[in-house]
Design a protein around this motif. Structure first.
Motif, PDB file in Angstrom:
ATOM      1  N   THR A  94       2.191  72.852 112.412  1.00  8.70           N
ATOM      2  CA  THR A  94       3.473  72.838 111.711  1.00  8.70           C
ATOM      3  C   THR A  94       3.536  71.682 110.713  1.00  8.70           C
ATOM      4  O   THR A  94       3.845  71.882 109.534  1.00  8.70           O
ATOM      5  CB  THR A  94       4.640  72.758 112.713  1.00  8.70           C
ATOM      6  N   GLY A  95       3.209  70.488 111.160  1.00 10.40           N
ATOM      7  CA  GLY A  95       3.237  69.329 110.275  1.00 10.40           C
ATOM      8  C   GLY A  95       2.228  69.418 109.153  1.00 10.40           C
ATOM      9  O   GLY A  95       2.524  69.102 107.991  1.00 10.40           O
ATOM     10  N   MET A  96       1.013  69.852 109.492  1.00  6.01           N
ATOM     11  CA  MET A  96      -0.039  69.948 108.468  1.00  6.01           C
ATOM     12  C   MET A  96       0.311  71.001 107.422  1.00  6.01           C
ATOM     13  O   MET A  96       0.081  70.785 106.224  1.00  6.01           O
ATOM     14  CB  MET A  96      -1.392  70.246 109.119  1.00  6.01           C
ATOM     15  N   VAL A  97       0.842  72.130 107.846  1.00  2.00           N
ATOM     16  CA  VAL A  97       1.201  73.173 106.882  1.00  2.00           C
ATOM     17  C   VAL A  97       2.306  72.680 105.947  1.00  2.00           C
ATOM     18  O   VAL A  97       2.245  72.885 104.739  1.00  2.00           O
ATOM     19  CB  VAL A  97       1.604  74.488 107.592  1.00  2.00           C
ATOM     20  N   TYR A 124       7.350  76.693  97.249  1.00  2.00           N
ATOM     21  CA  TYR A 124       7.006  75.889  98.418  1.00  2.00           C
ATOM     22  C   TYR A 124       7.251  76.653  99.712  1.00  2.00           C
ATOM     23  O   TYR A 124       6.388  76.688 100.606  1.00  2.00           O
ATOM     24  CB  TYR A 124       7.802  74.584  98.388  1.00  2.00           C
ATOM     25  N   LEU A 125       8.405  77.291  99.833  1.00  2.00           N
ATOM     26  CA  LEU A 125       8.709  78.066 101.039  1.00  2.00           C
ATOM     27  C   LEU A 125       7.746  79.245 101.206  1.00  2.00           C
ATOM     28  O   LEU A 125       7.312  79.544 102.324  1.00  2.00           O
ATOM     29  CB  LEU A 125      10.156  78.541 101.019  1.00  2.00           C
ATOM     30  N   LYS A 126       7.397  79.894 100.114  1.00  2.00           N
ATOM     31  CA  LYS A 126       6.438  80.998 100.160  1.00  2.00           C
ATOM     32  C   LYS A 126       5.061  80.485 100.591  1.00  2.00           C
ATOM     33  O   LYS A 126       4.393  81.097 101.431  1.00  2.00           O
ATOM     34  CB  LYS A 126       6.363  81.666  98.784  1.00  2.00           C
ATOM     35  N   THR A 127       4.661  79.353 100.036  1.00  2.00           N
ATOM     36  CA  THR A 127       3.360  78.770 100.384  1.00  2.00           C
ATOM     37  C   THR A 127       3.316  78.380 101.852  1.00  2.00           C
ATOM     38  O   THR A 127       2.337  78.653 102.551  1.00  2.00           O
ATOM     39  CB  THR A 127       3.067  77.548  99.487  1.00  2.00           C
ATOM     40  N   ILE A 128       4.387  77.750 102.341  1.00  2.00           N
ATOM     41  CA  ILE A 128       4.442  77.382 103.754  1.00  2.00           C
ATOM     42  C   ILE A 128       4.324  78.625 104.635  1.00  2.00           C
ATOM     43  O   ILE A 128       3.556  78.643 105.593  1.00  2.00           O
ATOM     44  CB  ILE A 128       5.744  76.618 104.082  1.00  2.00           C
ATOM     45  N   SER A 129       5.057  79.673 104.301  1.00  2.00           N
ATOM     46  CA  SER A 129       5.052  80.860 105.161  1.00  2.00           C
ATOM     47  C   SER A 129       3.687  81.541 105.171  1.00  2.00           C
ATOM     48  O   SER A 129       3.202  81.915 106.242  1.00  2.00           O
ATOM     49  CB  SER A 129       6.159  81.837 104.770  1.00  2.00           C
ATOM     50  N   ILE A 130       3.041  81.688 104.012  1.00  2.00           N
ATOM     51  CA  ILE A 130       1.728  82.359 104.022  1.00  2.00           C
ATOM     52  C   ILE A 130       0.658  81.490 104.667  1.00  2.00           C
ATOM     53  O   ILE A 130      -0.271  82.007 105.279  1.00  2.00           O
ATOM     54  CB  ILE A 130       1.280  82.854 102.620  1.00  2.00           C
ATOM     55  N   ALA A 135      -2.628  79.769 109.561  1.00  2.00           N
ATOM     56  CA  ALA A 135      -3.118  78.541 110.179  1.00  2.00           C
ATOM     57  C   ALA A 135      -2.896  78.484 111.692  1.00  2.00           C
ATOM     58  O   ALA A 135      -3.769  78.007 112.419  1.00  2.00           O
ATOM     59  CB  ALA A 135      -2.464  77.323 109.517  1.00  2.00           C
ATOM     60  N   LEU A 136      -1.754  78.942 112.171  1.00  2.00           N
ATOM     61  CA  LEU A 136      -1.484  78.828 113.605  1.00  2.00           C
ATOM     62  C   LEU A 136      -2.463  79.670 114.437  1.00  2.00           C
ATOM     63  O   LEU A 136      -3.114  79.133 115.348  1.00  2.00           O
ATOM     64  CB  LEU A 136      -0.031  79.167 113.934  1.00  2.00           C
ATOM     65  N   PRO A 137      -2.631  80.963 114.136  1.00  2.00           N
ATOM     66  CA  PRO A 137      -3.625  81.721 114.907  1.00  2.00           C
ATOM     67  C   PRO A 137      -5.052  81.193 114.696  1.00  2.00           C
ATOM     68  O   PRO A 137      -5.849  81.166 115.636  1.00  2.00           O
ATOM     69  CB  PRO A 137      -3.504  83.157 114.381  1.00  2.00           C
ATOM     70  N   LEU A 138      -5.359  80.760 113.472  1.00  2.00           N
ATOM     71  CA  LEU A 138      -6.685  80.191 113.195  1.00  2.00           C
ATOM     72  C   LEU A 138      -6.945  79.000 114.109  1.00  2.00           C
ATOM     73  O   LEU A 138      -8.020  78.891 114.716  1.00  2.00           O
ATOM     74  CB  LEU A 138      -6.772  79.780 111.722  1.00  2.00           C
ATOM     75  N   GLN A 139      -5.970  78.125 114.240  1.00  2.00           N
ATOM     76  CA  GLN A 139      -6.111  76.939 115.074  1.00  2.00           C
ATOM     77  C   GLN A 139      -6.197  77.291 116.560  1.00  2.00           C
ATOM     78  O   GLN A 139      -7.048  76.785 117.269  1.00  2.00           O
ATOM     79  CB  GLN A 139      -4.924  76.004 114.833  1.00  2.00           C
ATOM     80  N   LEU A 140      -5.322  78.198 117.008  1.00  2.00           N
ATOM     81  CA  LEU A 140      -5.264  78.521 118.434  1.00  2.00           C
ATOM     82  C   LEU A 140      -6.415  79.410 118.909  1.00  2.00           C
ATOM     83  O   LEU A 140      -6.847  79.291 120.051  1.00  2.00           O
ATOM     84  CB  LEU A 140      -3.931  79.197 118.764  1.00  2.00           C
ATOM     85  N   ILE A 141      -6.906  80.291 118.035  1.00  2.00           N
ATOM     86  CA  ILE A 141      -7.883  81.292 118.464  1.00  2.00           C
ATOM     87  C   ILE A 141      -9.314  80.986 118.030  1.00  2.00           C
ATOM     88  O   ILE A 141     -10.263  81.294 118.742  1.00  2.00           O
ATOM     89  CB  ILE A 141      -7.463  82.693 117.951  1.00  2.00           C
ATOM     90  N   ILE A 142      -9.488  80.347 116.862  1.00  2.00           N
ATOM     91  CA  ILE A 142     -10.849  80.151 116.349  1.00  2.00           C
ATOM     92  C   ILE A 142     -11.241  78.676 116.282  1.00  2.00           C
ATOM     93  O   ILE A 142     -12.093  78.215 117.037  1.00  2.00           O
ATOM     94  CB  ILE A 142     -11.015  80.825 114.965  1.00  2.00           C
ATOM     95  N   VAL A 143     -10.640  77.926 115.364  1.00  2.00           N
ATOM     96  CA  VAL A 143     -11.093  76.555 115.104  1.00  2.00           C
ATOM     97  C   VAL A 143     -10.893  75.653 116.318  1.00  2.00           C
ATOM     98  O   VAL A 143     -11.817  74.925 116.709  1.00  2.00           O
ATOM     99  CB  VAL A 143     -10.424  75.967 113.842  1.00  2.00           C
ATOM    100  N   GLY A 144      -9.714  75.675 116.907  1.00  2.00           N
ATOM    101  CA  GLY A 144      -9.457  74.812 118.064  1.00  2.00           C
ATOM    102  C   GLY A 144     -10.447  75.023 119.199  1.00  2.00           C
ATOM    103  O   GLY A 144     -11.090  74.059 119.647  1.00  2.00           O
TER     104      GLY A 144
END
Length: 164
Positions: A94-97, A124-130, A135-144
């Motif tokens: 959340t913070g990084m995005v 900015y809001l569009k960029t954050i949402s996309i 990023a969240l699934p990427l972090q939780l499922i792959i990179v993390g």
């Protein structure tokens, strides 16, 4: 699941995590902004390096300490290792995005057409949402999990990070 225990381990873990996330997020953003045809290979490499430096700095000095403080003040995050890691990952992403989306918008302004007719807030809001939905699934499922697996192998016997 293993978390870093020392400052040195945190440093290496952060390097590994930032590298993975920056590579995936850079290519994702190049794809969503359709910049593959217009950017040169040196331009892409420059974005990767600049993105890594920015992400590692933001993660190390702003988002990381704040996310840890928030996540570990929650009782369930302290008492359950898996919930702790998921909670910390949620706050980190959340913070990084929020912060790195500003960086990405700056890179788009330099390497592409800027805001493409949108207001700053709208863009900015569009960029954050996309970025967040990727990023969240990427972090939780792959990179993390991959980084944690490599990290555990590096620290299992303690020899990989001993010295200096």
């Amino acid at each position: 699941m293993e978390l870093p225990r020392t400052k040195k381990e945190e440093f290496y873990f952060g390097l590994m995590m930032c590298t993975g996330m920056v590579v995936f997020m850079t290519f994702y953003n190049l794809t969503t902004k359709d910049l593959w045809r217009t950017m040169s290979v040196p331009g892409i490499l420059l974005q990767l390096v600049m993105g890594f430096v920015a992400a590692f700095t933001v993660e190390s000095f702003i988002v990381g300490p704040l996310a840890k403080k928030i996540a570990f003040c929650l009782r369930f995050a302290r008492s359950n290792k898996v919930l702790g890691i998921v909670t910390l990952s949620f706050f980190m992403v959340t913070g990084m995005v929020i912060l790195m989306s500003l960086f990405g918008m700056g890179m788009s302004a330099i390497f592409a057409d800027g805001l493409a007719g949108e207001s700053f807030v709208e863009s900015y809001l569009k960029t954050i949402s996309i970025n967040y939905i990727f990023a969240l699934p990427l972090q939780l499922i792959i990179v993390g999990p991959v980084v944690r697996s490599i990290f555990v192998k590096m620290t299992r016997d303690g020899s990989a990070l001993v010295g200096s």
